[in-house]
Design a protein around this motif. Structure first.
Motif, PDB file in Angstrom:
ATOM      1  N   GLU A 157       0.834  -1.206   0.000  1.00  0.00           N
ATOM      2  CA  GLU A 157       0.000   0.000   0.000  1.00  0.00           C
ATOM      3  C   GLU A 157       0.871   1.260   0.000  1.00  0.00           C
ATOM      4  O   GLU A 157       0.535   2.252  -0.662  1.00  0.00           O
ATOM      5  CB  GLU A 157      -0.932   0.015   1.224  1.00  0.00           C
ATOM      6  N   ALA A 158       1.989   1.227   0.712  1.00  0.00           N
ATOM      7  CA  ALA A 158       2.897   2.380   0.733  1.00  0.00           C
ATOM      8  C   ALA A 158       3.484   2.627  -0.658  1.00  0.00           C
ATOM      9  O   ALA A 158       3.652   3.779  -1.065  1.00  0.00           O
ATOM     10  CB  ALA A 158       4.008   2.158   1.755  1.00  0.00           C
ATOM     11  N   LEU A 159       3.797   1.562  -1.390  1.00  0.00           N
ATOM     12  CA  LEU A 159       4.307   1.723  -2.755  1.00  0.00           C
ATOM     13  C   LEU A 159       3.263   2.331  -3.675  1.00  0.00           C
ATOM     14  O   LEU A 159       3.595   3.134  -4.551  1.00  0.00           O
ATOM     15  CB  LEU A 159       4.757   0.372  -3.316  1.00  0.00           C
ATOM     16  N   ILE A 160       2.021   1.947  -3.495  1.00  0.00           N
ATOM     17  CA  ILE A 160       0.940   2.544  -4.292  1.00  0.00           C
ATOM     18  C   ILE A 160       0.917   4.042  -4.032  1.00  0.00           C
ATOM     19  O   ILE A 160       0.846   4.843  -4.971  1.00  0.00           O
ATOM     20  CB  ILE A 160      -0.427   1.907  -3.952  1.00  0.00           C
ATOM     21  N   LYS A 161       1.022   4.427  -2.772  1.00  0.00           N
ATOM     22  CA  LYS A 161       0.996   5.842  -2.414  1.00  0.00           C
ATOM     23  C   LYS A 161       2.206   6.574  -2.999  1.00  0.00           C
ATOM     24  O   LYS A 161       2.079   7.693  -3.505  1.00  0.00           O
ATOM     25  CB  LYS A 161       0.960   5.996  -0.894  1.00  0.00           C
ATOM     26  N   GLU A 162       3.381   5.950  -2.970  1.00  0.00           N
ATOM     27  CA  GLU A 162       4.606   6.567  -3.497  1.00  0.00           C
ATOM     28  C   GLU A 162       4.543   6.786  -5.006  1.00  0.00           C
ATOM     29  O   GLU A 162       5.066   7.774  -5.510  1.00  0.00           O
ATOM     30  CB  GLU A 162       5.826   5.689  -3.193  1.00  0.00           C
ATOM     31  N   THR A 163       3.937   5.861  -5.726  1.00  0.00           N
ATOM     32  CA  THR A 163       3.927   5.946  -7.194  1.00  0.00           C
ATOM     33  C   THR A 163       2.664   6.596  -7.752  1.00  0.00           C
ATOM     34  O   THR A 163       2.529   6.724  -8.961  1.00  0.00           O
ATOM     35  CB  THR A 163       4.093   4.544  -7.822  1.00  0.00           C
ATOM     36  N   ALA A 164       1.773   7.011  -6.878  1.00  0.00           N
ATOM     37  CA  ALA A 164       0.514   7.622  -7.331  1.00  0.00           C
ATOM     38  C   ALA A 164       0.776   8.916  -8.093  1.00  0.00           C
ATOM     39  O   ALA A 164       1.683   9.681  -7.763  1.00  0.00           O
ATOM     40  CB  ALA A 164      -0.402   7.895  -6.135  1.00  0.00           C
ATOM     41  N   ILE A 165      -0.016   9.122  -9.116  1.00  0.00           N
ATOM     42  CA  ILE A 165       0.037  10.345  -9.921  1.00  0.00           C
ATOM     43  C   ILE A 165      -1.152  11.190  -9.495  1.00  0.00           C
ATOM     44  O   ILE A 165      -2.299  10.742  -9.570  1.00  0.00           O
ATOM     45  CB  ILE A 165      -0.056  10.013 -11.426  1.00  0.00           C
ATOM     46  N   THR A 166      -0.874  12.402  -9.064  1.00  0.00           N
ATOM     47  CA  THR A 166      -1.960  13.261  -8.598  1.00  0.00           C
ATOM     48  C   THR A 166      -2.550  14.042  -9.771  1.00  0.00           C
ATOM     49  O   THR A 166      -1.890  14.217 -10.794  1.00  0.00           O
ATOM     50  CB  THR A 166      -1.444  14.251  -7.526  1.00  0.00           C
ATOM     51  N   PRO A 167      -3.762  14.523  -9.622  1.00  0.00           N
ATOM     52  CA  PRO A 167      -4.368  15.318 -10.689  1.00  0.00           C
ATOM     53  C   PRO A 167      -3.525  16.560 -11.000  1.00  0.00           C
ATOM     54  O   PRO A 167      -2.918  17.142 -10.103  1.00  0.00           O
ATOM     55  CB  PRO A 167      -5.732  15.720 -10.110  1.00  0.00           C
ATOM     56  N   VAL A 168      -3.506  16.959 -12.262  1.00  0.00           N
ATOM     57  CA  VAL A 168      -2.756  18.141 -12.678  1.00  0.00           C
ATOM     58  C   VAL A 168      -3.346  19.369 -11.986  1.00  0.00           C
ATOM     59  O   VAL A 168      -4.555  19.588 -12.032  1.00  0.00           O
ATOM     60  CB  VAL A 168      -2.814  18.300 -14.219  1.00  0.00           C
ATOM     61  N   MET A 169      -2.494  20.130 -11.324  1.00  0.00           N
ATOM     62  CA  MET A 169      -2.895  21.320 -10.563  1.00  0.00           C
ATOM     63  C   MET A 169      -3.961  20.978  -9.517  1.00  0.00           C
ATOM     64  O   MET A 169      -4.747  21.831  -9.124  1.00  0.00           O
ATOM     65  CB  MET A 169      -3.366  22.441 -11.498  1.00  0.00           C
ATOM     66  N   GLY A 170      -4.006  19.718  -9.114  1.00  0.00           N
ATOM     67  CA  GLY A 170      -4.947  19.288  -8.097  1.00  0.00           C
ATOM     68  C   GLY A 170      -6.391  19.217  -8.551  1.00  0.00           C
ATOM     69  O   GLY A 170      -7.279  18.939  -7.759  1.00  0.00           O
ATOM     70  N   VAL A 171      -6.639  19.450  -9.857  1.00  0.00           N
ATOM     71  CA  VAL A 171      -8.014  19.528 -10.343  1.00  0.00           C
ATOM     72  C   VAL A 171      -8.264  18.636 -11.551  1.00  0.00           C
ATOM     73  O   VAL A 171      -9.278  17.947 -11.624  1.00  0.00           O
ATOM     74  CB  VAL A 171      -8.358  20.995 -10.728  1.00  0.00           C
ATOM     75  N   PHE A 172      -7.358  18.639 -12.517  1.00  0.00           N
ATOM     76  CA  PHE A 172      -7.601  17.976 -13.791  1.00  0.00           C
ATOM     77  C   PHE A 172      -7.216  16.506 -13.745  1.00  0.00           C
ATOM     78  O   PHE A 172      -6.067  16.168 -13.508  1.00  0.00           O
ATOM     79  CB  PHE A 172      -6.840  18.684 -14.917  1.00  0.00           C
ATOM     80  N   GLY A 173      -8.169  15.629 -14.013  1.00  0.00           N
ATOM     81  CA  GLY A 173      -7.940  14.193 -13.979  1.00  0.00           C
ATOM     82  C   GLY A 173      -8.212  13.643 -12.592  1.00  0.00           C
ATOM     83  O   GLY A 173      -8.658  14.347 -11.688  1.00  0.00           O
ATOM     84  N   GLU A 174      -7.945  12.373 -12.440  1.00  0.00           N
ATOM     85  CA  GLU A 174      -8.125  11.758 -11.133  1.00  0.00           C
ATOM     86  C   GLU A 174      -6.804  11.138 -10.702  1.00  0.00           C
ATOM     87  O   GLU A 174      -5.920  10.890 -11.520  1.00  0.00           O
ATOM     88  CB  GLU A 174      -9.232  10.702 -11.166  1.00  0.00           C
ATOM     89  N   ALA A 175      -6.669  10.895  -9.422  1.00  0.00           N
ATOM     90  CA  ALA A 175      -5.470  10.239  -8.911  1.00  0.00           C
ATOM     91  C   ALA A 175      -5.411   8.834  -9.498  1.00  0.00           C
ATOM     92  O   ALA A 175      -6.435   8.145  -9.599  1.00  0.00           O
ATOM     93  CB  ALA A 175      -5.498  10.197  -7.395  1.00  0.00           C
ATOM     94  N   ARG A 176      -4.222   8.437  -9.929  1.00  0.00           N
ATOM     95  CA  ARG A 176      -4.075   7.150 -10.599  1.00  0.00           C
ATOM     96  C   ARG A 176      -2.650   6.654 -10.417  1.00  0.00           C
ATOM     97  O   ARG A 176      -1.823   7.338  -9.842  1.00  0.00           O
ATOM     98  CB  ARG A 176      -4.408   7.304 -12.083  1.00  0.00           C
ATOM     99  N   VAL A 177      -2.383   5.481 -10.957  1.00  0.00           N
ATOM    100  CA  VAL A 177      -1.039   4.915 -10.866  1.00  0.00           C
ATOM    101  C   VAL A 177      -0.699   4.259 -12.203  1.00  0.00           C
ATOM    102  O   VAL A 177      -1.555   3.628 -12.827  1.00  0.00           O
ATOM    103  CB  VAL A 177      -0.933   3.926  -9.679  1.00  0.00           C
ATOM    104  N   ASN A 178       0.544   4.446 -12.639  1.00  0.00           N
ATOM    105  CA  ASN A 178       1.018   3.796 -13.853  1.00  0.00           C
ATOM    106  C   ASN A 178       1.401   2.370 -13.468  1.00  0.00           C
ATOM    107  O   ASN A 178       2.245   2.163 -12.587  1.00  0.00           O
ATOM    108  CB  ASN A 178       2.219   4.559 -14.426  1.00  0.00           C
ATOM    109  N   VAL A 179       0.808   1.398 -14.120  1.00  0.00           N
ATOM    110  CA  VAL A 179       0.995  -0.005 -13.745  1.00  0.00           C
ATOM    111  C   VAL A 179       2.455  -0.444 -13.913  1.00  0.00           C
ATOM    112  O   VAL A 179       3.012  -1.110 -13.043  1.00  0.00           O
ATOM    113  CB  VAL A 179       0.041  -0.921 -14.549  1.00  0.00           C
ATOM    114  N   LEU A 180       3.089  -0.057 -15.020  1.00  0.00           N
ATOM    115  CA  LEU A 180       4.487  -0.434 -15.231  1.00  0.00           C
ATOM    116  C   LEU A 180       5.374   0.176 -14.159  1.00  0.00           C
ATOM    117  O   LEU A 180       6.224  -0.509 -13.577  1.00  0.00           O
ATOM    118  CB  LEU A 180       4.950   0.000 -16.626  1.00  0.00           C
ATOM    119  N   ALA A 181       5.188   1.461 -13.862  1.00  0.00           N
ATOM    120  CA  ALA A 181       5.997   2.123 -12.839  1.00  0.00           C
ATOM    121  C   ALA A 181       5.806   1.464 -11.474  1.00  0.00           C
ATOM    122  O   ALA A 181       6.768   1.253 -10.729  1.00  0.00           O
ATOM    123  CB  ALA A 181       5.659   3.607 -12.774  1.00  0.00           C
ATOM    124  N   LEU A 182       4.565   1.118 -11.145  1.00  0.00           N
ATOM    125  CA  LEU A 182       4.284   0.472  -9.861  1.00  0.00           C
ATOM    126  C   LEU A 182       4.940  -0.897  -9.785  1.00  0.00           C
ATOM    127  O   LEU A 182       5.563  -1.253  -8.778  1.00  0.00           O
ATOM    128  CB  LEU A 182       2.773   0.366  -9.645  1.00  0.00           C
TER     129      LEU A 182
END
Length: 190
Positions: A157-182
């Motif tokens: 779970e900590a790795l998921i949090k570390e590799t999470a991609i946050t929304p652009v400027m905190g607004v655009f898109g949703e929080a997600r994770v790149n599967v390959l990077a994870l």
């Protein structure tokens, strides 16, 4: 007749040169300067070997890895040359059956997980090549991955949090994770 065709041929040649040669060269040159990683395919290397692209989904099937979205590309999964969606509407019986089958398969591979299966784990994206999953989809898989790797779930779970991609400027898109990077972070750190 000569006075009619000569200007047309000259204009055709000039437009072909401008639009068919100069414009593509200029756009490619600007791309190499402004976005060098993307122009080169956003390739990801590990130990000097290319292991994938951060922009194109890859198929992971081992239980110790996070899995991405199903791919609708043909003739094989995650085929960048055959990018397409399934074009099945939400009420199409074929899509409903495919989703039911995917949910059943996920449940069978992780019978102790009673949470709702996130929609992005059972439906393909429009391109069929989505490299990212929602945080809900990553958290849904954390228990299976931790058990397969014999690790505490908290570390995964900590790795998921570390590799999470946050929304652009905190607004655009949703929080997600790149599967390959994870998955690469999982291999490197655990």
């Amino acid at each position: 007749m000569k006075t009619t065709f000569r200007p047309a041929i000259m204009l055709f040649g000039a437009l072909t040169l401008a639009v068919g040669v100069l414009y593509p060269l200029a756009v490619t040159g600007i791309g190499y300067v402004a976005f060098p990683d993307q122009v080169r395919g956003s390739l990801v290397a590990r130990d000097g070997k290319t292991v994938g692209s951060s922009l194109i989904g890859q198929s992971f099937t081992a239980p110790g890895y996070f899995w991405g979205r199903p791919s609708a590309t043909g003739p094989m999964a995650n085929n960048a040359g055959g990018s397409s969606g399934s074009n099945l509407g939400p009420l199409n019986p074929a899509l409903v059956e495919a989703v039911k089958g995917r949910v059943a398969a996920l449940r069978a591979l992780d019978p102790g997980n009673t949470t709702l299966v996130p929609v992005d784990l059972v439906t393909a994206s429009a391109s069929g090549l989505d490299p990212e999953i929602s945080l809900a989809a990553a958290h849904y898989q954390a228990g299976r991955v931790a058990a397969a790797r014999k690790l505490p779930r908290e570390r995964v779970e900590a790795l998921i949090k570390e590799t999470a991609i946050t929304p652009v400027m905190g607004v655009f898109g949703e929080a997600r994770v790149n599967v390959l990077a994870l998955n690469l972070a999982l291999d490197a750190k655990l």
